[in-house]
Scaffold this motif. Structure first.
Motif, mmCIF file in Angstrom:
data_model
loop_
_atom_site.group_PDB
_atom_site.id
_atom_site.type_symbol
_atom_site.label_atom_id
_atom_site.label_comp_id
_atom_site.label_asym_id
_atom_site.label_seq_id
_atom_site.Cartn_x
_atom_site.Cartn_y
_atom_site.Cartn_z
ATOM 1 N N MET A 1 -2.194 1.791 5.736
ATOM 2 C CA MET A 1 -2.479 3.180 5.347
ATOM 3 C C MET A 1 -2.852 4.034 6.563
ATOM 4 N N THR B 1 -4.464 6.974 -0.678
ATOM 5 C CA THR B 1 -4.954 6.055 0.357
ATOM 6 C C THR B 1 -5.821 4.955 -0.254
ATOM 7 N N PRO C 1 0.801 -1.238 0.000
ATOM 8 C CA PRO C 1 0.000 0.000 0.000
ATOM 9 C C PRO C 1 0.834 1.290 0.000
ATOM 10 N N ASN C 2 1.897 1.344 0.793
ATOM 11 C CA ASN C 2 2.710 2.555 0.826
ATOM 12 C C ASN C 2 3.290 2.885 -0.542
ATOM 13 N N ALA D 1 -4.008 -4.184 4.752
ATOM 14 C CA ALA D 1 -3.869 -3.071 3.799
ATOM 15 C C ALA D 1 -4.364 -1.750 4.387
ATOM 16 N N GLY E 1 -3.728 2.613 -2.287
ATOM 17 C CA GLY E 1 -2.931 1.754 -1.420
ATOM 18 C C GLY E 1 -3.752 0.594 -0.874
ATOM 19 N N ILE E 2 -4.966 0.878 -0.406
ATOM 20 C CA ILE E 2 -5.809 -0.177 0.161
ATOM 21 C C ILE E 2 -6.211 -1.181 -0.926
ATOM 22 N N GLY F 1 -3.221 -3.382 -1.842
ATOM 23 C CA GLY F 1 -2.911 -4.365 -0.803
ATOM 24 C C GLY F 1 -3.917 -5.508 -0.783
ATOM 25 N N SER G 1 -1.331 -2.094 11.391
ATOM 26 C CA SER G 1 -1.879 -3.198 10.592
ATOM 27 C C SER G 1 -1.968 -4.503 11.390
ATOM 28 N N ALA H 1 0.598 4.015 -2.918
ATOM 29 C CA ALA H 1 0.187 5.392 -2.604
ATOM 30 C C ALA H 1 1.168 6.399 -3.193
#
Ligand code: CTP
Ligand code: K
Ligand code: MG
Length: 181
Positions: free
Chosen positions: A99, A54, A20-21, A95, A57-58, A61, A132, A24
């Motif tokens: 974030m 965001t 995710p990072n 995920a 990223g989610i 993931g 997480s 993003a």
């Protein structure tokens, strides 16, 4: 579990929280989550935390967790190490938790007077683990207990900063990221 097994399982199980990072960074831009709002004389989160980054990223993931789940049996057979499939709630916990951890870290950075992009050693490397893992434990308790044994968690805490530093230096050198952390 042998050490190498523990490392492989830890890396595999954390992939939906690692990606995710990076997604993003690639997708970021547009409207910041805090809408430009300030608290005192500082931004609440800053321009580095956007809705688009965001969401991307989610989605990245969770999608990766789906792909890994499909591959889990074949990979386990191929490498002789049992890697887990991801329950949907575990995928979301990993995920979204990653974030959320990153967003909370930005909040703490702004409160402590750090500008967007400033580094915060320790927090930068582990913010996504800190949220997480508990979120996944909450959302998919049985799955979490089975996969994240104490030795796996220990490896995650050691391995994550190393991987984080490495990926960010590479992303910086590729011109994808403004800072190498
Ligand atoms: N990004 C985003 N949305 C997020 C996280 C990251 O859009 N939720 C994008 C932004 O373009 C951001 C870049 O990814 O600038 C790098 O992420 P990060 O290093 O986490 O943000 P910083 O710009 O360093 O901001 P901060 O100081 O708040 O961490
Ligand atoms: K960050
Ligand atoms: Mg940064």
């Amino acid at each position: 579990m042998a050490v190498i097994e523990t490392i492989v399982v830890a890396f595999w199980a954390m992939l939906p929280a690692y990606v995710p990072n990076n997604a993003a960074v690639l997708a970021g831009g547009g409207r910041p989550i805090d809408g430009g709002r300030t608290w005192g004389d500082r931004r609440v989160l800053g321009d580095g935390k956007t809705w688009r980054g965001t969401a991307a990223g989610i989605v990245a993931g969770v999608a990766l967790a789906g792909v890994l789940s499909v591959l889990a049996d074949d990979v386990s057979a191929a490498i002789g190490i049992e890697v887990p499939a991801f329950e949907p709630l575990a995928a979301i916990g990993l995920a979204a938790g990653a974030m959320l951890g990153d967003i909370l870290a930005s909040f703490l950075k702004r409160r402590s007077g750090r500008q967007r992009g400033a580094m915060f050693p320790g927090l930068d490397q582990l913010d996504f683990v800190v949220v997480s893992l508990p979120l996944t434990a909450l959302l998919a308790t049985d799955w979490f207990r089975e996969v994240f044994t104490l030795d796996v968690i220990l490896v995650v805490v050691v391995l994550t900063p190393v991987l984080h530093v490495t990926t960010n230096v590479i992303a910086y050198q590729l011109g994808l990221k403004n800072e190498p952390w």
